[in-house]
Design a protein around this motif. Structure first.
Motif, PDB file in Angstrom:
ATOM      1  N   GLY A 304      22.740  77.617  32.261  1.00 46.13           N
ATOM      2  CA  GLY A 304      24.074  77.185  32.644  1.00 46.13           C
ATOM      3  C   GLY A 304      25.016  78.341  32.890  1.00 46.13           C
ATOM      4  O   GLY A 304      24.764  79.464  32.446  1.00 46.13           O
ATOM      5  N   VAL A 305      26.087  78.062  33.617  1.00 46.07           N
ATOM      6  CA  VAL A 305      27.175  79.020  33.763  1.00 46.07           C
ATOM      7  C   VAL A 305      28.128  78.780  32.592  1.00 46.07           C
ATOM      8  O   VAL A 305      28.068  77.730  31.937  1.00 46.07           O
ATOM      9  CB  VAL A 305      27.902  78.863  35.118  1.00 46.07           C
ATOM     10  CG1 VAL A 305      26.959  79.121  36.271  1.00 46.07           C
ATOM     11  CG2 VAL A 305      28.531  77.481  35.257  1.00 46.07           C
ATOM     12  N   PRO A 306      29.005  79.735  32.275  1.00 43.80           N
ATOM     13  CA  PRO A 306      29.883  79.568  31.107  1.00 43.80           C
ATOM     14  C   PRO A 306      30.653  78.252  31.081  1.00 43.80           C
ATOM     15  O   PRO A 306      30.762  77.616  30.033  1.00 43.80           O
ATOM     16  CB  PRO A 306      30.827  80.776  31.216  1.00 43.80           C
ATOM     17  CG  PRO A 306      30.009  81.816  31.903  1.00 43.80           C
ATOM     18  CD  PRO A 306      29.171  81.069  32.899  1.00 43.80           C
ATOM     19  N   THR A 307      31.177  77.822  32.232  1.00 44.37           N
ATOM     20  CA  THR A 307      31.961  76.579  32.250  1.00 44.37           C
ATOM     21  C   THR A 307      31.107  75.376  31.843  1.00 44.37           C
ATOM     22  O   THR A 307      31.619  74.415  31.266  1.00 44.37           O
ATOM     23  CB  THR A 307      32.577  76.332  33.642  1.00 44.37           C
ATOM     24  OG1 THR A 307      31.559  76.426  34.643  1.00 44.37           O
ATOM     25  CG2 THR A 307      33.664  77.331  33.948  1.00 44.37           C
ATOM     26  N   MET A 308      29.812  75.408  32.147  1.00 43.46           N
ATOM     27  CA  MET A 308      28.924  74.310  31.751  1.00 43.46           C
ATOM     28  C   MET A 308      28.743  74.285  30.236  1.00 43.46           C
ATOM     29  O   MET A 308      28.819  73.232  29.597  1.00 43.46           O
ATOM     30  CB  MET A 308      27.565  74.455  32.440  1.00 43.46           C
ATOM     31  CG  MET A 308      27.580  74.206  33.918  1.00 43.46           C
ATOM     32  SD  MET A 308      25.927  74.405  34.643  1.00 43.46           S
ATOM     33  CE  MET A 308      26.264  73.949  36.351  1.00 43.46           C
ATOM     34  N   PHE A 309      28.488  75.466  29.662  1.00 48.43           N
ATOM     35  CA  PHE A 309      28.318  75.523  28.207  1.00 48.43           C
ATOM     36  C   PHE A 309      29.605  75.121  27.478  1.00 48.43           C
ATOM     37  O   PHE A 309      29.564  74.440  26.455  1.00 48.43           O
ATOM     38  CB  PHE A 309      27.872  76.931  27.778  1.00 48.43           C
ATOM     39  CG  PHE A 309      26.409  77.197  28.015  1.00 48.43           C
ATOM     40  CD1 PHE A 309      25.443  76.625  27.200  1.00 48.43           C
ATOM     41  CD2 PHE A 309      25.992  78.024  29.055  1.00 48.43           C
ATOM     42  CE1 PHE A 309      24.090  76.864  27.405  1.00 48.43           C
ATOM     43  CE2 PHE A 309      24.639  78.273  29.270  1.00 48.43           C
ATOM     44  CZ  PHE A 309      23.684  77.695  28.442  1.00 48.43           C
ATOM     45  N   ILE A 310      30.745  75.513  28.021  1.00 51.15           N
ATOM     46  CA  ILE A 310      32.034  75.126  27.421  1.00 51.15           C
ATOM     47  C   ILE A 310      32.179  73.602  27.445  1.00 51.15           C
ATOM     48  O   ILE A 310      32.573  72.975  26.452  1.00 51.15           O
ATOM     49  CB  ILE A 310      33.207  75.803  28.161  1.00 51.15           C
ATOM     50  CG1 ILE A 310      33.213  77.312  27.891  1.00 51.15           C
ATOM     51  CG2 ILE A 310      34.548  75.184  27.743  1.00 51.15           C
ATOM     52  CD1 ILE A 310      34.175  78.093  28.774  1.00 51.15           C
ATOM     53  N   ALA A 311      31.824  72.987  28.579  1.00 53.10           N
ATOM     54  CA  ALA A 311      31.937  71.525  28.707  1.00 53.10           C
ATOM     55  C   ALA A 311      31.004  70.811  27.735  1.00 53.10           C
ATOM     56  O   ALA A 311      31.349  69.750  27.189  1.00 53.10           O
ATOM     57  CB  ALA A 311      31.626  71.107  30.141  1.00 53.10           C
ATOM     58  N   GLU A 312      29.827  71.370  27.499  1.00 55.87           N
ATOM     59  CA  GLU A 312      28.873  70.762  26.560  1.00 55.87           C
ATOM     60  C   GLU A 312      29.372  70.906  25.121  1.00 55.87           C
ATOM     61  O   GLU A 312      29.396  69.932  24.354  1.00 55.87           O
ATOM     62  CB  GLU A 312      27.501  71.427  26.723  1.00 55.87           C
ATOM     63  CG  GLU A 312      26.807  71.097  28.038  1.00 55.87           C
ATOM     64  CD  GLU A 312      25.885  72.190  28.555  1.00 55.87           C
ATOM     65  OE1 GLU A 312      25.530  72.137  29.746  1.00 55.87           O
ATOM     66  OE2 GLU A 312      25.525  73.097  27.767  1.00 55.87           O
ATOM     67  N   LEU A 313      29.771  72.121  24.778  1.00 56.14           N
ATOM     68  CA  LEU A 313      30.239  72.383  23.413  1.00 56.14           C
ATOM     69  C   LEU A 313      31.475  71.562  23.048  1.00 56.14           C
ATOM     70  O   LEU A 313      31.634  71.119  21.907  1.00 56.14           O
ATOM     71  CB  LEU A 313      30.559  73.879  23.257  1.00 56.14           C
ATOM     72  CG  LEU A 313      29.371  74.821  23.146  1.00 56.14           C
ATOM     73  CD1 LEU A 313      29.804  76.254  23.477  1.00 56.14           C
ATOM     74  CD2 LEU A 313      28.756  74.768  21.751  1.00 56.14           C
ATOM     75  N   ASP A 314      32.355  71.362  24.014  1.00 59.04           N
ATOM     76  CA  ASP A 314      33.618  70.678  23.742  1.00 59.04           C
ATOM     77  C   ASP A 314      33.572  69.185  24.067  1.00 59.04           C
ATOM     78  O   ASP A 314      34.601  68.498  24.028  1.00 59.04           O
ATOM     79  CB  ASP A 314      34.756  71.342  24.527  1.00 59.04           C
ATOM     80  CG  ASP A 314      35.076  72.725  23.989  1.00 59.04           C
ATOM     81  OD1 ASP A 314      34.663  73.024  22.854  1.00 59.04           O
ATOM     82  OD2 ASP A 314      35.720  73.515  24.708  1.00 59.04           O
ATOM     83  N   HIS A 315      32.373  68.660  24.389  1.00 56.24           N
ATOM     84  CA  HIS A 315      32.275  67.230  24.680  1.00 56.24           C
ATOM     85  C   HIS A 315      32.549  66.442  23.396  1.00 56.24           C
ATOM     86  O   HIS A 315      32.068  66.796  22.318  1.00 56.24           O
ATOM     87  CB  HIS A 315      30.891  66.878  25.224  1.00 56.24           C
ATOM     88  CG  HIS A 315      30.843  65.517  25.851  1.00 56.24           C
ATOM     89  ND1 HIS A 315      30.697  64.365  25.105  1.00 56.24           N
ATOM     90  CD2 HIS A 315      30.949  65.117  27.146  1.00 56.24           C
ATOM     91  CE1 HIS A 315      30.718  63.318  25.917  1.00 56.24           C
ATOM     92  NE2 HIS A 315      30.864  63.744  27.154  1.00 56.24           N
ATOM     93  N   PRO A 316      33.337  65.371  23.474  1.00 53.45           N
ATOM     94  CA  PRO A 316      33.687  64.598  22.270  1.00 53.45           C
ATOM     95  C   PRO A 316      32.476  64.097  21.483  1.00 53.45           C
ATOM     96  O   PRO A 316      32.556  63.893  20.271  1.00 53.45           O
ATOM     97  CB  PRO A 316      34.497  63.417  22.840  1.00 53.45           C
ATOM     98  CG  PRO A 316      34.998  63.879  24.163  1.00 53.45           C
ATOM     99  CD  PRO A 316      33.983  64.835  24.687  1.00 53.45           C
ATOM    100  N   ARG A 317      31.346  63.922  22.170  1.00 59.27           N
ATOM    101  CA  ARG A 317      30.155  63.387  21.495  1.00 59.27           C
ATOM    102  C   ARG A 317      29.142  64.477  21.143  1.00 59.27           C
ATOM    103  O   ARG A 317      28.005  64.170  20.770  1.00 59.27           O
ATOM    104  CB  ARG A 317      29.502  62.321  22.386  1.00 59.27           C
ATOM    105  CG  ARG A 317      30.348  61.065  22.576  1.00 59.27           C
ATOM    106  CD  ARG A 317      29.629  60.043  23.445  1.00 59.27           C
ATOM    107  NE  ARG A 317      28.323  59.690  22.897  1.00 59.27           N
ATOM    108  CZ  ARG A 317      27.386  59.019  23.582  1.00 59.27           C
ATOM    109  NH1 ARG A 317      27.629  58.642  24.830  1.00 59.27           N
ATOM    110  NH2 ARG A 317      26.219  58.745  23.020  1.00 59.27           N
ATOM    111  N   PHE A 318      29.536  65.732  21.249  1.00 57.45           N
ATOM    112  CA  PHE A 318      28.604  66.847  21.037  1.00 57.45           C
ATOM    113  C   PHE A 318      27.836  66.728  19.721  1.00 57.45           C
ATOM    114  O   PHE A 318      26.616  66.921  19.664  1.00 57.45           O
ATOM    115  CB  PHE A 318      29.366  68.177  21.080  1.00 57.45           C
ATOM    116  CG  PHE A 318      28.513  69.381  20.779  1.00 57.45           C
ATOM    117  CD1 PHE A 318      27.678  69.921  21.757  1.00 57.45           C
ATOM    118  CD2 PHE A 318      28.527  69.969  19.513  1.00 57.45           C
ATOM    119  CE1 PHE A 318      26.883  71.029  21.484  1.00 57.45           C
ATOM    120  CE2 PHE A 318      27.733  71.071  19.228  1.00 57.45           C
ATOM    121  CZ  PHE A 318      26.907  71.604  20.220  1.00 57.45           C
TER     122      PHE A 318
END
Length: 569
Positions: A304-318
């Motif tokens: 992933g690119v950084p923005t993808m990892f950020i979106a995964e880490l910060d997902h409400p259901r992570f």
């Protein structure tokens, strides 16, 4: 060595000496070898399509499509465009065209009418494989608008005024469209003589042949078609996967676009050269789909690119997902914030995650961190030179700078493209007479050969004579607990020539003022590095591959703030 000799400065040059030989095979040969060795193992899983194929099943479909393309009358060297999101058909087309000696042309899924017309005509595509639509883009409508002749011609007999080279349009899905073949039909077209031709081609195609054209997303002017060979991308896929210790036991989650090197080279070819399983979570990036796929498929690697990892880490259901199967992966595509890298290692179990750096024109990777590099090096650098590659950092006069000094990153070796398609002038601007690819990226190399990318030549901000690298300020602002993501740009200023503007994306539910951001900086970084302007945004303008479009940010900021560039004599 004499005392005088030991005092000589060490220069920013390194080479990837390696006892592992380069692979002198075509993509088709490498694919067939893996398919034979791991015939009954899973090769491809596409979650949203319900696809789950073994290497044997994938190979049968690839050969059927390759024979079908030959049955259409396509010849080795002809260009075949693909305009589709991540899907099984994309992968079949990637390997079928390679086996038939056809040059795959990657069309950006975000392209619209004018961009599609330019790309198809620039490389004279003879065939186009396309999805019916993606999100708000009506691909069939766009193609019919460019080539209205399709409505009144038989499939394979297009004679278009606007797209003169295009003869065959192949659509995905079961619906029928006038003038177009269905993908499934081409899969069944191959005759015995076409299959025999395929066997013949496997021994005659050369690894130095161009087999893939990828358009660079330039910020100015028309995109350029980087021409990549079998040797370029088979080897880069192999060595990138070696760096993350990929094996035939691994299952790699690939949410990055296949149309880009990250997906089709580092992902697909990395798996093919190691017998690993390719897993696609969804047709376009969706953080929830990634988390679900990693859990359900027990993926061991994630890209992933950084923005993808950020979106995964910060997902409400992570926290709901079990990601304990993960161990490795790659973060690349744009500068990787140190704090994000640390969270990926600690919260996603990716203890062996690496950072890779490169560009389309270099197949793509030139440097990469190792899974056993010290933590501080893995989170704060882009690693060291890849095997069989040379790198150097030069000043504006083209001279190699001492280690520790900033300059332009250049690379040379098997990975450098053959050139821009039908554009010798642009090729010569990018690749010098000694074979060095000039990246336009600013970098610094330390005494141990670790490289840090500090910005783009064009991104560097000069404020009152001071050179400022936005990356440094972004890394600092990432430490603020309320800031989720941040990008820093230079904007015109009458007094200083340029000033800094920070685009800040806050964590959910947080509030912050401009003054609080500046107060956070005071006494921590030099006064001239403190952003004059702060904008709070929900999203950044970016390409489909997740690269931030700073030139768009700059244009929007200038317009919004009513700024005027300083006049020069």
């Amino acid at each position: 060595m004499t005392q005088e000799g030991s005092a000589l400065q060490k220069f920013s040059y390194d080479h990837g000496a390696s006892s592992t030989r380069l692979i002198g095979s075509t993509i088709g040969q490498a694919f067939d070898q893996t398919a034979a060795a791991y015939a009954d193992r899973e090769a491809l899983v596409v979650c949203d399509q319900g696809v789950r194929w073994s290497w044997r099943e994938l190979a049968q479909r690839v050969d059927a499509l390759a024979a079908g393309l030959l049955a259409l009358g396509l010849e080795p060297g002809d260009r075949v465009g693909i305009w589709a999101p991540n899907c099984s058909e994309w992968t079949l087309t990637q390997f079928a065209t390679a086996k038939a000696g056809l040059i795959l042309v990657n069309i950006n899924p975000a392209y619209r009418s004018a961009e599609l017309e330019y790309a198809l005509n620039k490389v004279e595509c003879k065939a186009l494989v396309l999805a019916p639509a993606l999100k708000t883009s009506d691909y069939l409508g766009i193609v019919n608008q460019l080539a209205p002749e399709l409505k009144n011609c038989a499939a394979g007999e297009l004679r278009s005024k606007t797209l003169p080279s295009l003869k065959h349009v192949i659509r995905l899905g079961a619906d029928q469209t006038p003038g177009m073949f269905n993908f499934a039909d081409v899969l069944s077209m191959g005759r015995p003589e076409d299959h025999a031709r395929l066997v013949e081609l496997s021994g005659s195609l050369q690894f130095d042949d161009v087999i893939n054209i990828q358009f660079t997303s330039g910020t100015t002017g028309f995109p350029k078609g980087a021409s990549l060979t079998h040797l370029n991308i088979v080897n880069n896929g192999y060595f990138v996967a070696e760096a993350i210790k990929l094996t035939d036991q691994d299952r790699l989650c690939i949410p990055v676009p296949l149309y880009h090197c990250f997906g089709m080279v580092m992902g697909n070819l990395g798996c093919v050269t190691h017998g690993a399983t390719m897993v696609y979570p969804s047709e376009a990036f969706d953080p929830l789909a990634v988390l679900q796929a990693v859990q359900d498929e027990r993926c061991t690697g994630l890209y992933g690119v950084p923005t993808m990892f950020i979106a995964e880490l910060d997902h409400p259901r992570f926290s709901e997902f079990d990601l304990s199967s993960l161990r490795t992966g790659i973060m690349a595509g744009s500068p990787c914030p140190v704090e994000v890298m640390k969270r990926v290692q600690s919260q996603m179990h990716m203890t062996e995650v690496t950072i890779a750096y490169g560009m389309t024109e270099t197949s793509p990777v030139s440097t990469q961190s190792a899974t056993n590099d010290p933590l501080d090096r893995r989170v704060s650098t882009v690693g060291r030179v890849q095997p069989h590659v040379e790198i150097k950092i030069v000043n504006t006069n083209g001279q190699v700078v001492p280690r520790g000094e900033i300059g332009e990153f250049c690379t040379r070796g098997y990975s450098v493209m053959k050139g821009y398609w039908n554009d010798d002038a642009k090729t010569q601007e990018a690749v010098d007479r000694a074979g060095w690819m000039h990246t336009g990226d600013l970098a610094v190399m330390d005494d141990e050969g670790y490289v840090n990318i500090v910005g783009r030549l064009k991104d560097m901000v000069i404020r009152g004579g001071e050179n400022i690298y936005p990356r440094e300020i972004e890394e600092f602002l990432f430490r603020h607990p309320k800031i989720q993501d941040v990008q820093v740009i230079g904007v015109p200023d009458q007094k200083y020539g340029e000033e800094l503007c920070a685009w800040v994306k806050l964590r959910s539910g947080e509030t912050l003022s401009e003054e609080e951001v500046r107060e956070f900086c005071k006494g921590q970084i030099a006064h001239y590095k403190v952003p004059r302007y702060v904008r709070f945004v929900s999203e950044f303008p970016m390409t489909i591959t997740g690269k931030i479009q700073k030139f768009v940010m700059r244009e929007q900021t200038i317009e919004e703030l009513g700024l005027v560039a300083q006049k020069t004599a």
